[in-house]
Structure formats: C-alpha cells, structure tokens
Enzyme design. Structure first.
Site, PDB file in Angstrom:
ATOM      1  N   THR A 204     -15.292  23.191 -11.462  1.00 29.73           N
ATOM      2  CA  THR A 204     -14.093  22.355 -11.523  1.00 29.73           C
ATOM      3  C   THR A 204     -14.297  21.196 -12.484  1.00 29.73           C
ATOM      4  O   THR A 204     -15.409  20.710 -12.636  1.00 29.73           O
ATOM      5  CB  THR A 204     -13.807  21.820 -10.106  1.00 29.73           C
ATOM      6  OG1 THR A 204     -13.373  22.907  -9.318  1.00 29.73           O
ATOM      7  CG2 THR A 204     -12.765  20.724 -10.091  1.00 29.73           C
ATOM      8  N   ARG A 232      -5.289  30.947  -1.469  1.00 32.37           N
ATOM      9  CA  ARG A 232      -6.194  29.890  -0.973  1.00 32.37           C
ATOM     10  C   ARG A 232      -6.022  28.641  -1.851  1.00 32.37           C
ATOM     11  O   ARG A 232      -5.984  28.715  -3.070  1.00 32.37           O
ATOM     12  CB  ARG A 232      -7.628  30.381  -1.030  1.00 32.37           C
ATOM     13  CG  ARG A 232      -8.673  29.349  -0.592  1.00 32.37           C
ATOM     14  CD  ARG A 232      -9.280  28.626  -1.786  1.00 32.37           C
ATOM     15  NE  ARG A 232     -10.420  27.778  -1.408  1.00 32.37           N
ATOM     16  CZ  ARG A 232     -10.978  26.902  -2.230  1.00 32.37           C
ATOM     17  NH1 ARG A 232     -10.522  26.763  -3.452  1.00 32.37           N
ATOM     18  NH2 ARG A 232     -11.989  26.164  -1.839  1.00 32.37           N
ATOM     19  N   VAL A 233      -5.955  27.507  -1.215  1.00 30.22           N
ATOM     20  CA  VAL A 233      -5.891  26.252  -1.953  1.00 30.22           C
ATOM     21  C   VAL A 233      -7.082  25.390  -1.543  1.00 30.22           C
ATOM     22  O   VAL A 233      -7.364  25.238  -0.355  1.00 30.22           O
ATOM     23  CB  VAL A 233      -4.564  25.500  -1.661  1.00 30.22           C
ATOM     24  CG1 VAL A 233      -4.548  24.143  -2.363  1.00 30.22           C
ATOM     25  CG2 VAL A 233      -3.365  26.336  -2.110  1.00 30.22           C
ATOM     26  N   GLY A 234      -7.778  24.852  -2.539  1.00 33.74           N
ATOM     27  CA  GLY A 234      -8.950  24.019  -2.271  1.00 33.74           C
ATOM     28  C   GLY A 234      -8.597  22.544  -2.246  1.00 33.74           C
ATOM     29  O   GLY A 234      -7.435  22.161  -2.054  1.00 33.74           O
ATOM     30  N   ASP A 235      -9.607  21.717  -2.449  1.00 33.83           N
ATOM     31  CA  ASP A 235      -9.414  20.267  -2.375  1.00 33.83           C
ATOM     32  C   ASP A 235      -8.843  19.666  -3.644  1.00 33.83           C
ATOM     33  O   ASP A 235      -8.249  18.580  -3.603  1.00 33.83           O
ATOM     34  CB  ASP A 235     -10.756  19.592  -2.095  1.00 33.83           C
ATOM     35  CG  ASP A 235     -11.772  19.873  -3.208  1.00 33.83           C
ATOM     36  OD1 ASP A 235     -11.882  21.045  -3.623  1.00 33.83           O
ATOM     37  OD2 ASP A 235     -12.422  18.931  -3.681  1.00 33.83           O
ATOM     38  N   THR A 255     -15.833  17.584  -6.959  1.00 39.26           N
ATOM     39  CA  THR A 255     -16.097  19.005  -7.172  1.00 39.26           C
ATOM     40  C   THR A 255     -17.040  19.487  -6.077  1.00 39.26           C
ATOM     41  O   THR A 255     -17.944  18.755  -5.664  1.00 39.26           O
ATOM     42  CB  THR A 255     -16.731  19.280  -8.555  1.00 39.26           C
ATOM     43  OG1 THR A 255     -17.071  20.668  -8.620  1.00 39.26           O
ATOM     44  CG2 THR A 255     -17.973  18.444  -8.811  1.00 39.26           C
ATOM     45  N   GLY A 256     -16.819  20.683  -5.604  1.00 36.77           N
ATOM     46  CA  GLY A 256     -17.674  21.199  -4.538  1.00 36.77           C
ATOM     47  C   GLY A 256     -16.902  22.182  -3.691  1.00 36.77           C
ATOM     48  O   GLY A 256     -15.820  22.635  -4.069  1.00 36.77           O
ATOM     49  N   GLN A 257     -17.471  22.491  -2.550  1.00 37.60           N
ATOM     50  CA  GLN A 257     -16.856  23.462  -1.636  1.00 37.60           C
ATOM     51  C   GLN A 257     -15.610  22.826  -1.021  1.00 37.60           C
ATOM     52  O   GLN A 257     -15.698  22.045  -0.072  1.00 37.60           O
ATOM     53  CB  GLN A 257     -17.864  23.750  -0.538  1.00 37.60           C
ATOM     54  CG  GLN A 257     -18.147  25.187  -0.312  1.00 37.60           C
ATOM     55  CD  GLN A 257     -19.328  25.289   0.642  1.00 37.60           C
ATOM     56  OE1 GLN A 257     -20.320  24.537   0.503  1.00 37.60           O
ATOM     57  NE2 GLN A 257     -19.238  26.177   1.593  1.00 37.60           N
ATOM     58  N   GLY A 258     -14.465  23.210  -1.571  1.00 39.96           N
ATOM     59  CA  GLY A 258     -13.223  22.514  -1.268  1.00 39.96           C
ATOM     60  C   GLY A 258     -12.889  22.353   0.203  1.00 39.96           C
ATOM     61  O   GLY A 258     -12.349  21.327   0.622  1.00 39.96           O
TER      62      GLY A 258
HETATM   63  N1  ASP Z   1     -13.551  22.129  -5.332  1.00 41.74           N
HETATM   64  C1  ASP Z   1     -13.107  23.370  -5.895  1.00 41.74           C
HETATM   65  C2  ASP Z   1     -12.401  24.176  -4.845  1.00 41.74           C
HETATM   66  O1  ASP Z   1     -12.858  24.255  -3.729  1.00 41.74           O
HETATM   67  C3  ASP Z   1     -14.212  24.179  -6.467  1.00 41.74           C
HETATM   68  C4  ASP Z   1     -15.058  23.474  -7.496  1.00 41.74           C
HETATM   69  O2  ASP Z   1     -15.335  22.287  -7.366  1.00 41.74           O
HETATM   70  O3  ASP Z   1     -15.466  24.135  -8.471  1.00 41.74           O
HETATM   71  O4  ASP Z   1     -11.396  24.773  -5.156  1.00 41.74           O
END
Ligand code: ASP
Length: 338
Positions: A204, A232-235, A255-258
């Site tokens: 991201t 699916r929608v992330g953060d 950025t990370g595991q949304g």
């Molecule tokens: N945060 C993003 C998501 O979960 C993924 C990423 O940071 O690459 O959609």
C-alpha cells in the site's frame, strides 16, 4: 539570549525565526521541518532478500514521488495537492500494491481502495472496490470536494468517476503478469509458496504533508491483500483506520493487515493520544503500533506528521518503504529497520 536560542533550537525553530540559523549555532537536524512523508508498504523487507537493482528501483520511485509532492508545496500548493501528486506517482508505478501493480482478488481481478483527509476542516473522501479508475486517490479527493458524501463504493464510485471525467482504464491495466503468477501459486500451494508476497506483504502507498499555510493532509491508496475475497475492504479507505488528518494533532497514513488496523482504529487512536493525552507524534505512533496493534497480533506501520513538521515512521515489520523531504528539499529514503 543565548539560553533562549538554545532552548528554541531544542524545541524547534518557530515560524517567526524563519529557517535561518543564528550565527555561531549549528542547525540541529530535528529543528528542520519535514513537509512531506510517504510510504510504499511494509513487510519482511531485509537486506539479504533484496537485490541492488530492485532496491535501486524502489528508491528511485520513492524519490520521484517525494519530488513530485515537494514541487507542489514549493509552488505554494496545498498539502492536499502534494499528497495527491505523490500518491499518483506511486499508483502509476508497477512496484507498489496500488493502482498499476495492485494485488488481486481470489477471482483474479484488481479492486482498489483509497482515501484522503484534510487536517484543517477534517473533510474526507474515500472510495472502495474500484476497478476502472486509473488513479483512485484522485477519485477519493473528488468524493470529498464534489459530492456531499465521504465514501463511495463499487459501481456508485465508478459512475461518479465517469461523471467527473476522470481517466478510466480496463481492469487489466492494473494487473501485472507477475501478480497473476503469485495468485496462482498462492491458490495452489498457500501463502508459504510465495515468499515475495511476504517480503512485500503490504505494498500500500500513502503520503502525509504539511503546507506553508500550516495545514496537514493525509492520503492512502491500495489494492488490498492478495487473494482477498472480492468485495473485501481494508483499512486504507476507512477514515480513522488507515488515514486521518487533524491540524490539532497530526496526519497519518497506514499500511499493514487492514483488518487489525480497522479494529484498532489505528490512525484515529494516534490522533487521540496526541490530543487528549498530550503525547508527541513519535510517542503516540509508537504506543499504537508497538503497543495496541502488536498486542492484538497485527503487523504493519504508519507514517505520521505533526504541524511542527515532526515526522514519525513506526512499524513492527522487518522493513517499510518510506521517505520524507524537509522544508529545504532534502530527501531521506529508508527501507530497512536500521
Ligand atoms: N492495509 C492494506 C489492506 O489491508 C494492505 C497494505 O497495507 O498493503 O488493504
């Protein structure tokens, strides 16, 4: 007088002193204001897994994005303009998981999310599940400025993009052959069979900026997580999770595991710690990433910039593509933890 100057240098040079260094005193690095910071995702990024060529490509792309944003600020543009300019460069680069080069859903399609927020008014715009808009960050800004809404998803977002005359592309534009191959291997043999997906787990992109009018802005853009369910929608497009900006505290992009970032409301939590507990931007970002998020089991990082131009780049992964530019145009780019 001398004591006062030293004290000022320790807490940061205020606006009325300008950026000139008083005679006989060396300017301290932390008194120079950062005006723009960016990230290109976090993951298990270590020196031994990286080739010099690849590192060079990432550094060049991050530099290009910082230069694009800095030029905007130099010309008197706003922090919002700078955030969009920097993110557009990263969306157009195939190296990152945003725009072209995005990861794929389990169906093999690219579904993009993005958001943007302004620190002065706390106006915000976001889009999710977009498939044909070349630069989702531009669309997020239009949602903020040209619609009464904060978030549009799917077909509604695409129709709005069309009405706004934004550049549309076929979904294939975003999809690189390497991404198809990663998805295929992942579906056949699991995530473990795709080491490069762990290294660049979160590609991201995001930017935070401070303009000469003293206003902050933040933006984030992503393809999400490889192999995600469609829909699916992330953060990243969630205001308060992946993105937040408040002049009273700071501007943040994550950025990370949304899923974890949404549950921990990471971006707003950092702002709240600054506003209500009086923490500095570094303390607040570290408390949330190394404290709350890590305890919950989430991985990733944030960039955060306050109104004095102090930047925090905090992550609990091996590395995070990141960089910043100060008010004098000096660029710093970092990838690894050290
Ligand atoms: N945060 C993003 C998501 O979960 C993924 C990423 O940071 O690459 O959609």
């Amino acid at each position: 007088m001398k004591g006062l100057l030293i004290a000022l240098l320790m807490v940061g040079v205020p606006g009325w002193l300008g950026s000139a260094t008083p005679a006989g005193l060396t300017e301290r690095a932390d008194t120079v204001r950062v005006v723009l910071a960016i990230h290109g995702g976090a993951g298990t990024i270590t020196r031994d897994r990286m080739t010099p060529e690849r590192e060079q490509q990432y550094r060049a792309a991050l530099r290009e994005a910082l230069e694009a944003g800095y030029q905007v600020l130099q010309k008197g543009g706003t922090s919002l303009d700078a955030v969009v300019a920097a993110i557009q460069v990263l969306e157009d680069s195939p190296l990152f998981n945003a725009g072209r080069g995005a990861v794929l859903t389990s169906e093999g399609t690219a579904e993009l999310d993005a958001s943007i927020m302004e620190g002065r008014t706390r106006q915000a715009g976001a889009v999710a599940g977009v498939k044909t808009v070349k630069n989702p960050i531009v669309l997020a800004r239009r949602v903020m400025e040209a619609s009464p809404h904060v978030m549009l998803v799917g077909r509604g977002a695409e129709t709005f993009a069309q009405e706004q005359g934004l550049e549309l592309v076929p979904n294939e534009y975003f999809i690189l052959p390497a991404r198809r191959e990663q998805l295929r291997r992942m579906q056949q043999r699991g995530m473990g069979a795709v080491p490069e997906l762990q290294e660049h787990a979160y590609g991201t992109v995001g930017a935070v900026a401070l303009d000469r009018y003293g206003n902050l802005a933040a933006g984030t853009s992503t393809g999400g997580i490889m192999g995600k369910r469609f829909g699916r929608v992330g953060d990243s497009p969630i205001i308060g999770a992946g993105t937040y900006a408040d002049n009273a505290a700071c501007a943040i992009s994550a950025t990370g595991q949304g899923e974890y970032f949404i549950r921990a409301a990471v971006a707003h939590e950092i702002v709240a710690l600054m506003k209500y507990a009086g923490l500095t931007v570094e303390q607040a970002a570290a408390a949330v990433i190394h404290g709350t998020l890590t305890r919950m089991g989430g991985t990733g990082g944030v960039i955060a910039l306050d109104r004095n131009g102090r930047v925090a780049m905090v992550f609990n992964t091996e590395g995070m593509y990141r960089g910043y530019v100060d008010e004098h145009g000096h660029i710093t780019i970092q990838i690894y933890r050290d």
